[in-house]
Enzyme design. Structure first.
Site, PDB file in Angstrom:
ATOM      1  N   ASP A  45      12.257  -3.949  -3.466  1.00  0.00           N
ATOM      2  CA  ASP A  45      10.987  -4.444  -3.764  1.00  0.00           C
ATOM      3  C   ASP A  45      10.354  -4.280  -5.312  1.00  0.00           C
ATOM      4  O   ASP A  45      10.341  -3.088  -5.942  1.00  0.00           O
ATOM      5  CB  ASP A  45      10.119  -3.451  -2.848  1.00  0.00           C
ATOM      6  CG  ASP A  45       8.525  -4.033  -3.031  1.00  0.00           C
ATOM      7  OD1 ASP A  45       8.142  -4.987  -2.269  1.00  0.00           O
ATOM      8  OD2 ASP A  45       7.787  -3.485  -3.835  1.00  0.00           O
ATOM      9  N   TYR A  50       5.083  -3.947 -12.546  1.00  0.00           N
ATOM     10  CA  TYR A  50       5.763  -2.628 -12.639  1.00  0.00           C
ATOM     11  C   TYR A  50       6.493  -2.303 -13.808  1.00  0.00           C
ATOM     12  O   TYR A  50       6.885  -1.392 -14.336  1.00  0.00           O
ATOM     13  CB  TYR A  50       6.785  -2.411 -11.479  1.00  0.00           C
ATOM     14  CG  TYR A  50       6.224  -2.260 -10.109  1.00  0.00           C
ATOM     15  CD1 TYR A  50       4.995  -2.372  -9.935  1.00  0.00           C
ATOM     16  CD2 TYR A  50       7.017  -2.662  -9.064  1.00  0.00           C
ATOM     17  CE1 TYR A  50       4.228  -2.458  -8.475  1.00  0.00           C
ATOM     18  CE2 TYR A  50       6.602  -2.674  -7.796  1.00  0.00           C
ATOM     19  CZ  TYR A  50       5.125  -2.455  -7.416  1.00  0.00           C
ATOM     20  OH  TYR A  50       4.653  -2.617  -6.175  1.00  0.00           O
ATOM     21  N   LYS A  80       6.470  -9.859  -7.012  1.00  0.00           N
ATOM     22  CA  LYS A  80       4.794 -10.059  -7.014  1.00  0.00           C
ATOM     23  C   LYS A  80       4.323 -10.905  -8.120  1.00  0.00           C
ATOM     24  O   LYS A  80       4.544 -10.413  -9.184  1.00  0.00           O
ATOM     25  CB  LYS A  80       4.207  -8.828  -6.569  1.00  0.00           C
ATOM     26  CG  LYS A  80       4.831  -8.106  -5.459  1.00  0.00           C
ATOM     27  CD  LYS A  80       3.914  -7.005  -5.146  1.00  0.00           C
ATOM     28  CE  LYS A  80       4.953  -6.063  -4.108  1.00  0.00           C
ATOM     29  NZ  LYS A  80       5.683  -4.943  -4.693  1.00  0.00           N
ATOM     30  N   HIS A 113       0.070 -10.261  -5.377  1.00  0.00           N
ATOM     31  CA  HIS A 113      -0.029  -8.868  -5.746  1.00  0.00           C
ATOM     32  C   HIS A 113      -1.404  -8.063  -5.182  1.00  0.00           C
ATOM     33  O   HIS A 113      -1.550  -7.248  -4.404  1.00  0.00           O
ATOM     34  CB  HIS A 113       0.117  -8.403  -7.109  1.00  0.00           C
ATOM     35  CG  HIS A 113       0.796  -6.805  -7.041  1.00  0.00           C
ATOM     36  ND1 HIS A 113       1.738  -6.580  -8.172  1.00  0.00           N
ATOM     37  CD2 HIS A 113       0.468  -5.893  -6.459  1.00  0.00           C
ATOM     38  CE1 HIS A 113       1.929  -5.344  -7.840  1.00  0.00           C
ATOM     39  NE2 HIS A 113       1.280  -4.847  -6.635  1.00  0.00           N
TER      40      HIS A 113
END
Ligand code: A2P
Length: 324
Positions: A45, A50, A80, A113
């Protein structure tokens, strides 16, 4: 040990346990993904936000593809779309950037997201001079329509949502040509999300639990706050099953039919977190874990202002005003 998978609306098989990569440093995440793939994970994931998709991509490139140990179709990769890329003109480029960073030609799943759009651009958290988030008024329905084109172009196999409440899910469904296959939300024994999960399932959406272990490393953890992995009731249960607290909790998610993505950068914990298919919690223990629920949300978008942290809930599409 056999990895269990759930079937998405598209017919895709999605492994029930994936490696989470939020808060995994770029310097550590490559090794974490390599370890995970080597010990049996087939689901990673990711998210542009990130800030580590290039390093995840380096690991995928080493292990997946022609002449490598794994075929592309053996691994399920999610990414995302970040809030600054909601404008329909930005969606395709954002997806292609994730694909290029991850070294892939397609994603198995691409999620929106959050339902809120931020000011367009490359700053992750664009702020106004007063320190509040600089929002954009792109509606998530328009973003969804742009994401649908990614499916038509073959850039992604399926699209879905993250942090959407029940009303917002139905809003997307009312205009969807390609239905969302999944909603990824915070979920753990202190926030069991029963109503939202039932709502998703009744509409054919699967659910992924983020922060499935209660995110003990969340940046705003204050000492003294109850920690799920140290909860004596979980510790007792772990002793009973001769497993660790984390394994008991991951097993609870899987047994409920919820996909989960525990994050770890530690090789033995990564390995441990997927060793959950050789035991079963009793119905009584499943119910007991549900009784730990406190509807306690750990992940709420916040901003820092005047040296204090404020809940940033002013956006009309902020999801957590609704009961579920
Ligand atoms: P680490 O990366 O050092 O292993 P969540 O997925 O709920 O956000 O939780 C992630 C946090 O839980 C990280 O701090 C991670 O630390 C820790 N963690 C992950 N797996 C385990 C485990 N099996 N036992 C204890 N802590 C774990």
């Amino acid at each position: 040990m056999t990895e269990v998978a759930i079937t998405l609306l598209t017919g895709q098989q999605m492994p029930a346990v994936g490696l989470g990569t939020w808060r995994s440093d770029p310097g550590q995440v490559k090794q974490a993904v390599l370890t995970a793939l080597d010990c049996g994970y087939r689901h990673i994931d990711c998210a542009a936000a990130y800030g580590n998709e290039r390093e995840v991509g380096e690991a995928l490139t080493e292990r997946v593809g022609p002449g490598k140990p794994l075929r592309r179709e053996d691994v399920f990769v999610t990414s995302k779309l970040w809030n600054t890329k909601h404008h329909p003109d930005d969606v395709e480029d954002a997806c292609k950037k994730s694909l290029s960073d991850l070294g892939l030609s397609y994603l198995d799943l691409y999620l929106m997201h959050w339902p809120m759009a931020f000011q367009r651009g490359d700053e992750l958290m664009p702020k106004r001079p007063d320190g509040t988030i600089y929002y954009d008024d792109t509606h998530y329905r328009d973003t969804w329509a742009a994401m649908e084109k990614l499916v038509d172009q073959g850039l992604v196999k399926a699209i879905g949502l993250s942090n959407f409440n029940a009303r917002q899910i139905d809003d997307v469904l009312s205009i969807a040509k390609h239905k969302p296959v999944l909603n990824q939300v915070e979920c753990h024994p202190y926030l069991i999300q029963t109503q939202l999960i039932s709502h998703c399932w009744s509409r054919g959406l699967a659910v992924t639990a983020y922060s499935p272990l209660g995110s003990p490393d969340r940046p705003w953890y204050t000492p003294g706050e109850p920690c799920l992995l140290d909860d004596p009731r979980v510790v007792d249960m772990a002793k009973h099953y001769k497993k660790t607290s984390a394994q008991v909790i991951i097993r609870w998610h899987v047994q409920r039919g919820v996909v989960c993505i525990p994050k770890s950068i530690n090789p033995s914990r990564i390995k441990q977190n997927i060793e959950v298919f050789d035991f079963k919690l009793s119905d009584e223990d499943m119910r007991l874990i549900e009784s730990f629920n406190k509807n306690k949300r750990l992940i709420i978008p916040t901003i820092e202002k005047n040296g204090k942290v404020w809940r940033d809930a002013n956006h009309p599409h902020f999801p957590f005003h609704d009961p579920y």
